[in-house]
Design a protein around this motif. Structure first.
Motif, PDB file in Angstrom:
ATOM      1  N   ASN A 126      27.584 -19.002 -38.495  1.00  0.00           N
ATOM      2  CA  ASN A 126      27.125 -18.881 -39.866  1.00  0.00           C
ATOM      3  C   ASN A 126      25.915 -17.936 -39.930  1.00  0.00           C
ATOM      4  O   ASN A 126      24.836 -18.343 -40.377  1.00  0.00           O
ATOM      5  N   PRO A 127      26.085 -16.674 -39.498  1.00  0.00           N
ATOM      6  CA  PRO A 127      24.944 -15.752 -39.517  1.00  0.00           C
ATOM      7  C   PRO A 127      24.553 -15.390 -40.947  1.00  0.00           C
ATOM      8  O   PRO A 127      25.377 -15.448 -41.858  1.00  0.00           O
ATOM      9  N   SER A 128      23.304 -15.006 -41.119  1.00  0.00           N
ATOM     10  CA  SER A 128      22.848 -14.619 -42.454  1.00  0.00           C
ATOM     11  C   SER A 128      23.268 -13.197 -42.811  1.00  0.00           C
ATOM     12  O   SER A 128      23.293 -12.832 -43.971  1.00  0.00           O
ATOM     13  N   CYS A 129      23.623 -12.405 -41.830  1.00  0.00           N
ATOM     14  CA  CYS A 129      24.085 -11.040 -42.063  1.00  0.00           C
ATOM     15  C   CYS A 129      25.543 -11.067 -42.516  1.00  0.00           C
ATOM     16  O   CYS A 129      26.362 -11.777 -41.936  1.00  0.00           O
ATOM     17  N   THR A 130      25.871 -10.270 -43.510  1.00  0.00           N
ATOM     18  CA  THR A 130      27.254 -10.255 -44.022  1.00  0.00           C
ATOM     19  C   THR A 130      28.159  -9.297 -43.258  1.00  0.00           C
ATOM     20  O   THR A 130      29.357  -9.253 -43.526  1.00  0.00           O
ATOM     21  N   LEU A 131      27.628  -8.553 -42.308  1.00  0.00           N
ATOM     22  CA  LEU A 131      28.450  -7.610 -41.549  1.00  0.00           C
ATOM     23  C   LEU A 131      29.260  -8.293 -40.456  1.00  0.00           C
ATOM     24  O   LEU A 131      30.205  -7.719 -39.937  1.00  0.00           O
ATOM     25  N   ILE A 132      28.862  -9.508 -40.090  1.00  0.00           N
ATOM     26  CA  ILE A 132      29.539 -10.227 -39.007  1.00  0.00           C
ATOM     27  C   ILE A 132      29.865 -11.642 -39.458  1.00  0.00           C
ATOM     28  O   ILE A 132      29.168 -12.222 -40.288  1.00  0.00           O
ATOM     29  N   GLU A 133      30.933 -12.187 -38.883  1.00  0.00           N
ATOM     30  CA  GLU A 133      31.316 -13.563 -39.185  1.00  0.00           C
ATOM     31  C   GLU A 133      30.710 -14.543 -38.202  1.00  0.00           C
ATOM     32  O   GLU A 133      30.498 -15.706 -38.514  1.00  0.00           O
ATOM     33  N   SER A 134      30.477 -14.075 -36.973  1.00  0.00           N
ATOM     34  CA  SER A 134      29.864 -14.900 -35.941  1.00  0.00           C
ATOM     35  C   SER A 134      29.301 -13.962 -34.876  1.00  0.00           C
ATOM     36  O   SER A 134      29.562 -12.762 -34.892  1.00  0.00           O
ATOM     37  N   HIS A 135      28.519 -14.540 -33.964  1.00  0.00           N
ATOM     38  CA  HIS A 135      28.014 -13.744 -32.839  1.00  0.00           C
ATOM     39  C   HIS A 135      27.675 -14.655 -31.675  1.00  0.00           C
ATOM     40  O   HIS A 135      27.452 -15.855 -31.848  1.00  0.00           O
ATOM     41  N   GLN A 136      27.674 -14.062 -30.499  1.00  0.00           N
ATOM     42  CA  GLN A 136      27.311 -14.759 -29.281  1.00  0.00           C
ATOM     43  C   GLN A 136      25.828 -15.085 -29.303  1.00  0.00           C
ATOM     44  O   GLN A 136      25.022 -14.287 -29.759  1.00  0.00           O
ATOM     45  N   LYS A 137      25.463 -16.253 -28.808  1.00  0.00           N
ATOM     46  CA  LYS A 137      24.062 -16.597 -28.636  1.00  0.00           C
ATOM     47  C   LYS A 137      23.655 -16.269 -27.214  1.00  0.00           C
ATOM     48  O   LYS A 137      24.478 -16.342 -26.293  1.00  0.00           O
ATOM     49  N   PHE A 138      22.404 -15.912 -27.028  1.00  0.00           N
ATOM     50  CA  PHE A 138      21.877 -15.545 -25.711  1.00  0.00           C
ATOM     51  C   PHE A 138      20.663 -16.402 -25.382  1.00  0.00           C
ATOM     52  O   PHE A 138      20.049 -17.002 -26.239  1.00  0.00           O
ATOM     53  N   GLU A 139      20.317 -16.387 -24.093  1.00  0.00           N
ATOM     54  CA  GLU A 139      19.061 -16.991 -23.665  1.00  0.00           C
ATOM     55  C   GLU A 139      18.245 -15.976 -22.926  1.00  0.00           C
ATOM     56  O   GLU A 139      18.680 -14.941 -22.572  1.00  0.00           O
TER      57      GLU A 139
END
Length: 92
Positions: free
Chosen positions: A79-92
């Motif tokens: 649920n990213p706030s950017c409208t260009l993507i639907e999802s993204h990988q999380k990193f550490e």
């Protein structure tokens, strides 16, 4: 004058925790930068038109990971706030 008790966390630990939180959403932040910059957005749309959405977005995600030497966590932001993507990988 009463001496204050030491906090149970160091400044270094605070920085590490903040950076860890940022790393989990860094991809969203990069896409928001693109989305909010007229010139970058124009270039992004032209690249998407030429190369395709999946390729452009995946490439941007890979460059983010490489640029900051990040490591994947077994989690995605759906649920990213950017409208260009639907999802993204999380990193550490």
């Amino acid at each position: 004058m009463k001496k204050e008790e030491s906090p149970n966390i160091t400044a270094h630990q605070i920085a590490e925790e903040a950076i860890g939180k940022l790393n989990k959403r860094i991809t969203n932040e990069v896409f928001l930068t693109i989305q909010n910059d007229r010139e970058l957005m124009h270039k992004y749309l032209r690249a998407v038109q030429y190369y395709g959405l999946d390729y452009v977005n995946q490439t941007i995600g890979k460059v983010v990971k490489e640029s900051y030497a990040l490591v994947n966590v077994n989690e995605r932001e759906n649920n990213p706030s950017c409208t260009l993507i639907e999802s993204h990988q999380k990193f550490e």
